[in-house]
Design a protein around this motif. Sequence first.
Motif, short mmCIF file in Angstrom:
data_model
loop_
_atom_site.label_atom_id
_atom_site.label_comp_id
_atom_site.label_asym_id
_atom_site.label_seq_id
_atom_site.Cartn_x
_atom_site.Cartn_y
_atom_site.Cartn_z
N ARG A 29 11.55 -12.72 -41.22
CA ARG A 29 12.69 -13.58 -40.94
C ARG A 29 12.23 -14.84 -40.24
O ARG A 29 11.43 -14.77 -39.30
CB ARG A 29 13.73 -12.86 -40.08
CG ARG A 29 15.02 -13.63 -39.90
CD ARG A 29 16.01 -12.84 -39.07
NE ARG A 29 15.66 -12.82 -37.66
CZ ARG A 29 16.52 -12.50 -36.68
NH1 ARG A 29 17.76 -12.16 -36.98
NH2 ARG A 29 16.14 -12.49 -35.43
N VAL A 30 12.71 -15.97 -40.72
CA VAL A 30 12.41 -17.26 -40.10
C VAL A 30 13.72 -17.86 -39.61
O VAL A 30 14.72 -17.89 -40.35
CB VAL A 30 11.71 -18.21 -41.08
CG1 VAL A 30 11.53 -19.60 -40.46
CG2 VAL A 30 10.35 -17.63 -41.49
N VAL A 31 13.72 -18.35 -38.38
CA VAL A 31 14.94 -18.89 -37.76
C VAL A 31 14.79 -20.40 -37.59
O VAL A 31 13.74 -20.88 -37.14
CB VAL A 31 15.23 -18.22 -36.41
CG1 VAL A 31 16.48 -18.85 -35.75
CG2 VAL A 31 15.43 -16.72 -36.60
N THR A 57 21.58 -15.71 -42.66
CA THR A 57 22.54 -15.18 -41.70
C THR A 57 22.58 -16.10 -40.48
O THR A 57 21.60 -16.78 -40.15
CB THR A 57 22.15 -13.77 -41.23
OG1 THR A 57 20.83 -13.80 -40.68
CG2 THR A 57 22.23 -12.76 -42.37
N VAL A 58 23.75 -16.11 -39.82
CA VAL A 58 23.90 -16.86 -38.58
C VAL A 58 23.48 -15.97 -37.42
O VAL A 58 23.98 -14.85 -37.26
CB VAL A 58 25.36 -17.33 -38.39
CG1 VAL A 58 25.53 -18.02 -37.04
CG2 VAL A 58 25.75 -18.28 -39.52
N VAL A 59 22.55 -16.46 -36.64
CA VAL A 59 22.03 -15.68 -35.52
C VAL A 59 22.84 -15.92 -34.25
O VAL A 59 23.14 -14.99 -33.50
CB VAL A 59 20.55 -16.01 -35.28
CG1 VAL A 59 20.00 -15.25 -34.09
CG2 VAL A 59 19.73 -15.73 -36.53
N SER A 60 23.23 -17.18 -34.00
CA SER A 60 24.03 -17.50 -32.81
C SER A 60 25.08 -18.54 -33.17
O SER A 60 24.80 -19.47 -33.95
CB SER A 60 23.15 -18.02 -31.67
OG SER A 60 22.56 -19.26 -32.02
N VAL A 76 20.23 -20.19 -37.39
CA VAL A 76 20.42 -19.55 -38.68
C VAL A 76 19.07 -19.02 -39.16
O VAL A 76 18.03 -19.65 -38.93
CB VAL A 76 21.04 -20.52 -39.70
CG1 VAL A 76 20.14 -21.72 -39.93
CG2 VAL A 76 21.35 -19.82 -41.02
N ALA A 77 19.10 -17.86 -39.79
CA ALA A 77 17.87 -17.20 -40.21
C ALA A 77 17.83 -17.06 -41.72
O ALA A 77 18.86 -16.87 -42.38
CB ALA A 77 17.76 -15.83 -39.56
N ALA A 78 16.60 -17.12 -42.24
CA ALA A 78 16.35 -16.87 -43.66
C ALA A 78 15.47 -15.62 -43.76
O ALA A 78 14.41 -15.55 -43.13
CB ALA A 78 15.67 -18.05 -44.33
N ALA A 79 15.91 -14.65 -44.55
CA ALA A 79 15.15 -13.41 -44.75
C ALA A 79 15.25 -13.02 -46.21
O ALA A 79 16.04 -12.14 -46.58
CB ALA A 79 15.67 -12.31 -43.84
N PRO A 80 14.46 -13.65 -47.07
CA PRO A 80 14.56 -13.35 -48.50
C PRO A 80 14.17 -11.90 -48.78
O PRO A 80 13.28 -11.33 -48.14
CB PRO A 80 13.56 -14.32 -49.14
CG PRO A 80 13.31 -15.37 -48.11
CD PRO A 80 13.47 -14.69 -46.79
N THR A 81 14.81 -11.33 -49.73
CA THR A 81 14.49 -9.97 -50.16
C THR A 81 13.81 -9.94 -51.52
O THR A 81 13.40 -8.88 -51.98
CB THR A 81 15.77 -9.11 -50.22
OG1 THR A 81 16.70 -9.73 -51.11
CG2 THR A 81 16.39 -8.98 -48.83
N THR A 82 13.70 -11.09 -52.14
CA THR A 82 13.03 -11.20 -53.43
C THR A 82 12.13 -12.43 -53.41
O THR A 82 12.29 -13.32 -52.57
CB THR A 82 14.04 -11.32 -54.58
OG1 THR A 82 14.84 -12.49 -54.38
CG2 THR A 82 14.92 -10.08 -54.66
N ALA A 106 15.02 -21.75 -48.98
CA ALA A 106 13.81 -21.01 -48.60
C ALA A 106 13.13 -20.50 -49.87
O ALA A 106 13.77 -20.35 -50.92
CB ALA A 106 14.13 -19.86 -47.66
N THR A 107 11.87 -20.26 -49.75
CA THR A 107 11.11 -19.68 -50.86
C THR A 107 10.63 -18.30 -50.44
O THR A 107 9.84 -18.17 -49.49
CB THR A 107 9.91 -20.55 -51.25
OG1 THR A 107 10.37 -21.85 -51.64
CG2 THR A 107 9.13 -19.92 -52.40
#
Length: 403
Positions: A29-31, A57-60, A76-82, A106-107
């Motif tokens: 995850r990158v914020v 997702t929104v973190v705060s 806000v965080a990016a956490a790609p699953t693919t 995001a990539t």
Amino acid sequence: RTVTGTGARRAVEVSSESVQFGSVDTGERVVRTVEVVNTGGLPVNVTGVSATGAAFTVVSEPPARLVAGASTTVRVAAAPTTGGEVTGQLIVDSADATATTVDLTATGLAPAATRADERPVSFGAVPAGSGRSRTVVVANRGSATLRLGAVTTTGPFQPADDTRRLLAPGERTTYSVVYAPDPGAAGTDATGTVRVPTPNDPDRTAVTAELTGTATAGRAAVTPTTLSVGRLPVGETGTGTVTVESVGDGTVDVRGVGITGPDADRVTVDGPTTATLPPGERATYTVTVDAAARGPVTARVVVQTADGPVTATVGAVGVAPTATLSTAPESVGPTRLGERRTERLQLSNTGNAPLNVTGARASGSAFAVVSAPETVPAGERRAGRRGVRAGGDGRGRRGDDRR
């Protein structure tokens, strides 16, 4: 009089219209932080902050009310699953102003675990009591580092190394799996699996392989089956070697070695009393024969194995010559003074080794050995000559031939 002016307004702005998260490994995850500012002259009531796109997702969230000129941050965080590019939006809603949006990109970098060969792993026929190893190759064909967990196996199979590993994109690693059936498992088939966990692979939880093998019994062969140490001079020793080899599909389990037979007390064996011989391997024994007496030496080397004894017959011959001289009195008859007369004597070798004559002499001053053989082969006889010369008293004296 006329009064003119500009009414206060409410406005929400953000520090950037788009946010780039760059490359993000799946499972990570990158914020990023987005600044939200009330650029109007009146307070703003923030009614909600949300993100679209499954990877974001929104973190705060900001406070519910922003006074005029105030600012706050939204994380806000990016956490790609693919793997691949993913997009979404950050949306800031307020009751008093138009919704504000931020584009998110995001990539996703995803590992892709695979086996280099997806076929089942066959160990073939493995001798019971021994072991054989096979390899399972795991490759990462994805774009992110692949995490590999501790290897586990089922059935009578064991991983040679169960350490966790990291596999960079494009790399591969090899795991060794051992099949070591128990000695009592001969004649049985074995099945099992090997499992390498891949916790950060979005498409598979583990790399697995089916394992098969068959436990077989061993069979021993002894070479030579008859060991001839040869002819040994009495009092000396001779040696030879006997080899026990695993010539079947299974392991030969050596459990002891000994000597039997009529002359077992004159034969010794030196070598491993216990050994495990996989197919094609050998155990070598040194056999020593003591030729303590003349005649044949016969014994057997017995190597006890789990499948039964194997034997090699040991033979040798203790050899020694035995000299005999003709025992009948030999008279050369009357001999004139100054004359010489000769007589043949037989030297026989009744032993089983050549008789080497190192010298011959006769006692009595009137007698002399004229000739003697140098060698008498075993079982043969050779002629020698003794002579007599009449002495001054006119009589010849009888003497003995001696070697």
